[in-house]
Enzyme design. Structure first.
Site, PDB file in Angstrom:
ATOM      1  N   ASP A 167       0.793  -1.494   0.055  1.00 18.60           N
ATOM      2  CA  ASP A 167      -0.514   0.348  -0.332  1.00 18.60           C
ATOM      3  C   ASP A 167       1.189   1.289   0.047  1.00 18.60           C
ATOM      4  O   ASP A 167       1.024   2.381   0.980  1.00 18.60           O
ATOM      5  CB  ASP A 167      -0.971  -0.490   0.996  1.00 18.60           C
ATOM      6  N   GLU A 418       3.968  -8.002   7.665  1.00 20.19           N
ATOM      7  CA  GLU A 418       2.817  -8.905   7.197  1.00 20.19           C
ATOM      8  C   GLU A 418       2.845  -9.982   6.326  1.00 20.19           C
ATOM      9  O   GLU A 418       1.727  -9.790   4.848  1.00 20.19           O
ATOM     10  CB  GLU A 418       1.479  -7.734   7.128  1.00 20.19           C
ATOM     11  N   TYR A 474      -6.044  -3.290  12.897  1.00 20.44           N
ATOM     12  CA  TYR A 474      -6.780  -2.523  12.982  1.00 20.44           C
ATOM     13  C   TYR A 474      -8.312  -2.486  13.299  1.00 20.44           C
ATOM     14  O   TYR A 474      -9.587  -2.222  12.764  1.00 20.44           O
ATOM     15  CB  TYR A 474      -7.093  -2.276  11.142  1.00 20.44           C
ATOM     16  N   TYR A 478     -10.627  -1.365  10.273  1.00 21.75           N
ATOM     17  CA  TYR A 478     -10.738  -2.583   8.658  1.00 21.75           C
ATOM     18  C   TYR A 478     -11.852  -3.816   9.228  1.00 21.75           C
ATOM     19  O   TYR A 478     -12.618  -4.531   8.646  1.00 21.75           O
ATOM     20  CB  TYR A 478      -9.466  -3.464   8.287  1.00 21.75           C
ATOM     21  N   GLU A 512       1.396  -0.745  13.223  1.00 24.47           N
ATOM     22  CA  GLU A 512       0.054  -0.216  13.087  1.00 24.47           C
ATOM     23  C   GLU A 512      -0.847  -0.144  14.055  1.00 24.47           C
ATOM     24  O   GLU A 512      -1.296  -0.817  14.094  1.00 24.47           O
ATOM     25  CB  GLU A 512       0.105  -1.059  12.015  1.00 24.47           C
ATOM     26  N   LYS A 576      -4.331   7.788   6.518  1.00 27.25           N
ATOM     27  CA  LYS A 576      -3.828   7.433   7.591  1.00 27.25           C
ATOM     28  C   LYS A 576      -3.102   8.146   8.611  1.00 27.25           C
ATOM     29  O   LYS A 576      -2.726   8.087   9.909  1.00 27.25           O
ATOM     30  CB  LYS A 576      -3.872   6.408   8.329  1.00 27.25           C
TER      31      LYS A 576
HETATM   32  C1  LIG Z   1      -2.885  -5.385   7.828  1.00 33.90           C
HETATM   33  C2  LIG Z   1      -2.771  -3.710   7.388  1.00 33.90           C
HETATM   34  C3  LIG Z   1      -1.575  -3.360   6.732  1.00 33.90           C
HETATM   35  N1  LIG Z   1      -1.130  -2.600   6.467  1.00 33.90           N
HETATM   36  C4  LIG Z   1      -0.183  -2.668   5.480  1.00 33.90           C
HETATM   37  C5  LIG Z   1       0.446  -0.713   5.663  1.00 33.90           C
HETATM   38  O1  LIG Z   1       1.031  -0.423   4.628  1.00 33.90           O
HETATM   39  C6  LIG Z   1      -1.363   0.414   4.937  1.00 33.90           C
HETATM   40  O2  LIG Z   1      -0.686   1.157   4.680  1.00 33.90           O
HETATM   41  C7  LIG Z   1      -1.685   0.169   6.404  1.00 33.90           C
HETATM   42  C8  LIG Z   1      -3.112   0.701   5.460  1.00 33.90           C
HETATM   43  O3  LIG Z   1      -4.081  -0.011   5.006  1.00 33.90           O
HETATM   44  O4  LIG Z   1      -2.947   1.927   5.456  1.00 33.90           O
HETATM   45  C9  LIG Z   1      -2.317  -1.058   6.605  1.00 33.90           C
END
Ligand SMILES: CCCN1C[C@@H](O)[C@H](O)[C@@H](C(=O)O)C1
Length: 600
Positions: A167, A418, A474, A478, A512, A576
């Site tokens: 991402d 991850e 999250y 999520y 995170e 974010k």
């Molecule tokens: C499972 C979530 C993984 N995480 C990776 C990171 O690189 C992404 O930017 C983050 C997001 O969705 O903001 C989620």
């Protein structure tokens, strides 16, 4: 062992380092015809291109912004005749994702991996006392045999398109500084330092690697430039009475000066700043100099408007000022090793770094952030590409640890972000990676990796490899977001109690947690994407964190908004950030500042 020296360039009585940053020449090569047309000698009809910078955001067409494939850079440099008796290298902080480097038309090196130095020995190809042409053939395609992982699609008009399994935007180019370096034929190639604390005194164990046999000396000078230690020999130990320790928020850097001698004649000299400190996992504590530290800070990206992932001192300075203002003490170099200057400045400012290799996207999902927690497994480590991927992974781990091992700011190595970790194959793969990494770090720093939600305690096969566990979670975004926040809290609590019941007696760090938030959005009552929701989400997370003593760190995702591939879940990138992309605070920044200053 690497067949090149990753030491950061320096100039002194034995060496010279000339910075080559500026406007280079550039050309895309979508038909991949450059080599047969001789572009390694001269680029035909080039355009201008700033170095260091990503090329994407300078352009006004989608074809150029989203370009995927081969591309070329060129610059001309005068090499003085005085360098004739020296070794000459050209050193790129990185070239993303792979490159070949040509000097006056001859290939001098190739490199796979876009986030660590590319160093080419050009001594036999340069013309001393003349202008020389350096050309780079680069490529930014993604696949499952190199880091970071992804795929490359071909569109109906024949253009290639990067399909990241991660991402963040697939920014590419010569994104870090470039140096032309001259050094003696017999030179210092590497060094390492390790520390022991004995009451107020410290012992500095050092080792210096050279490519010759002459005598070597090691000296240490304090910040008042007073010599505090001197020793001869390729390795040794020096005692520093009443040592000034390097600490979080209170850095103290000694200058290490290493020399090669032929009797009284100096052959080579290399100097670098070092910080005397120890890092240790003691039960559930992360200890710096024997004292527990709670990590407060961020997952970041190297990302800014216009320059993309290009290194910029101004962005670095602003980021550190914002992190000091908010009360942070740590950041993870998500999801790749950053430019060396970030570590140098963290050394100066007393910040802690979790240094991460670009092992991201190892679950074959462009939107792993959405698939995480859905139980979507892609059996990533059961494919024929894995042996080559492992080779690239081990190479990146070695280059990262060799490059960054002497920074006092680096307190741990993150060997993945991850991946799938629920199969026997993933366990075998990461056991190999962790064992290799442990052998590379003279300071034996903790090894870890960031786990996403599928890596639940009852099925994860890889958390056992970690000295402390990093979780990316999250709940409330999520998983059970918005009106279900109350259920998200329950689900979060259930998982954390499962980890607690394992009685692992090691630290956990949240690397995170966060919500996409538009800086302009306010809503009463809150709604997802509003600043009010980001604050409610953070409060719920903090309430959970504060219930478990083994949680020893909270690194919010993300420090700032950053660019991603476009898609229905991204509003011109990932939002974010606690700061927006211009590094101005959202309301959550004040929530974090209040919490983190109270945790001191
Ligand atoms: C499972 C979530 C993984 N995480 C990776 C990171 O690189 C992404 O930017 C983050 C997001 O969705 O903001 C989620």
């Amino acid at each position: 062992m690497l067949n090149f020296s990753e030491l950061y360039p320096c100039s002194n009585q034995a060496r010279m380092a000339q910075l080559l940053d500026g406007m280079w020449k550039f050309r895309f090569d979508p038909e991949e015809k450059g080599l047969q047309e001789g572009w390694q000698h001269k680029l035909p009809d080039p355009i201008s291109m700033p170095v260091p910078a990503s090329f994407s955001d300078f352009f006004t067409t989608k074809e150029e912004r989203d370009y995927c494939g081969d591309f070329w850079y060129e610059t001309e440099v005068f090499v003085p005749r005085e360098w004739e008796k020296q070794e000459v290298e050209i050193r790129f902080g990185s070239i993303t994702h792979r490159a070949g480097v040509y000097c006056n038309g001859s290939l001098t090196t190739t490199h796979e991996g876009g986030f660590l130095p590319v160093i080419a020995r050009v001594t036999d190809h340069v013309k001393f006392g003349e202008v020389n042409t350096f050309i780079v053939k680069a490529n930014n395609e993604l696949n499952e045999e190199s880091l970071p992982c992804g795929a490359t699609a071909v569109l109906s008009d024949g253009r290639k398109l990067a399909r990241p399994y991660f991402d963040f935007f697939n920014y590419s180019g010569i994104q870090r500084s470039v140096w032309l370096v001259s050094k003696p034929i017999e030179s210092i190639e590497d060094y390492s330092v390790e520390y022991e604390l004995n009451g107020e005194d410290a012992v500095v164990h050092y080792e210096i690697r050279t490519n010759g046999n002459h005598e070597v000396s090691f000296e240490l000078f304090d910040e008042e430039k007073q010599q505090v230690a001197k020793c001869t020999g390729r390795q040794g130990s020096v005692i520093i009475p009443k040592a000034h320790l390097w600490n979080v928020g209170k850095a103290y850097l000694y200058q290490a000066v290493m020399r090669i001698w032929n009797g009284e004649t100096l052959i080579d000299e290399y100097s670098s700043k070092i910080g005397i400190r120890t890092v240790k996992i003691e039960g559930i504590e992360i200890q710096i100099n024997g004292k527990a530290v709670y990590l407060k800070g961020f997952g970041k990206h190297e990302d800014f408007e216009v320059i993309g992932r290009g290194f910029n001192w101004g962005v670095l300075k602003r980021d550190f000022e914002c992190m000091k203002w908010i009360g942070a003490n740590c950041f993870r170099t998500s999801h790749y090793p950053y430019a060396e200057e970030w570590y140098q400045f963290a050394d100066e400012e007393g910040f802690l770094i979790i240094d991460e290799v670009p092992a991201v996207g190892m679950m074959r999902s462009t939107r792993n952030f959405a698939d995480a927690g859905t139980g979507k497994f892609t059996r990533f480590f059961e494919t024929p590409t894995v042996p080559n991927l492992l080779k690239a992974h081990l190479q990146a781990v070695e280059e990262m640890i060799v490059r960054d091992k002497n920074h006092p700011s680096v307190i741990a190595w993150s060997l993945f972000n991850e991946p799938e970790t629920t199969s026997e194959q993933s366990k075998d793969y990461f056991t190999t990676v962790f064992n290799a990494a442990r052998a590379l770090d003279p300071q034996k720093r903790p090894m870890t990796g960031a786990f996403e939600k599928n890596s639940q305690p009852e099925i994860c096969q890889c958390y056992q490899l970690c000295d402390f566990i990093c979780l990316n979670r999250y709940y409330g975004w999520y998983i059970k977001g918005g009106p279900e926040l109350v259920d998200a809290r329950e689900a979060f609590l259930i998982e954390m109690n499962k980890w607690k019941d394992k009685n692992l007696n090691i630290p956990f760090v949240f690397t995170e947690f966060g919500t996409d938030t538009l800086a302009a959005e306010h809503k009463l009552p809150s709604i997802m994407w509003s600043q009010e929701y980001q604050n409610e989400y953070l409060d719920m997370n903090f309430e959970i964190f504060d219930q478990f003593d083994f949680i020893q760190g909270e690194l919010v995702w993300n420090f700032a908004d950053f660019q991603t591939t476009e898609g229905i879940m991204r509003v011109n990138g990932n939002k974010k950030g606690i700061f927006n992309r211009a590094r101005q605070p959202k309301s959550a920044a004040f929530v974090l500042k209040k919490r983190w200053e109270s945790l001191d």
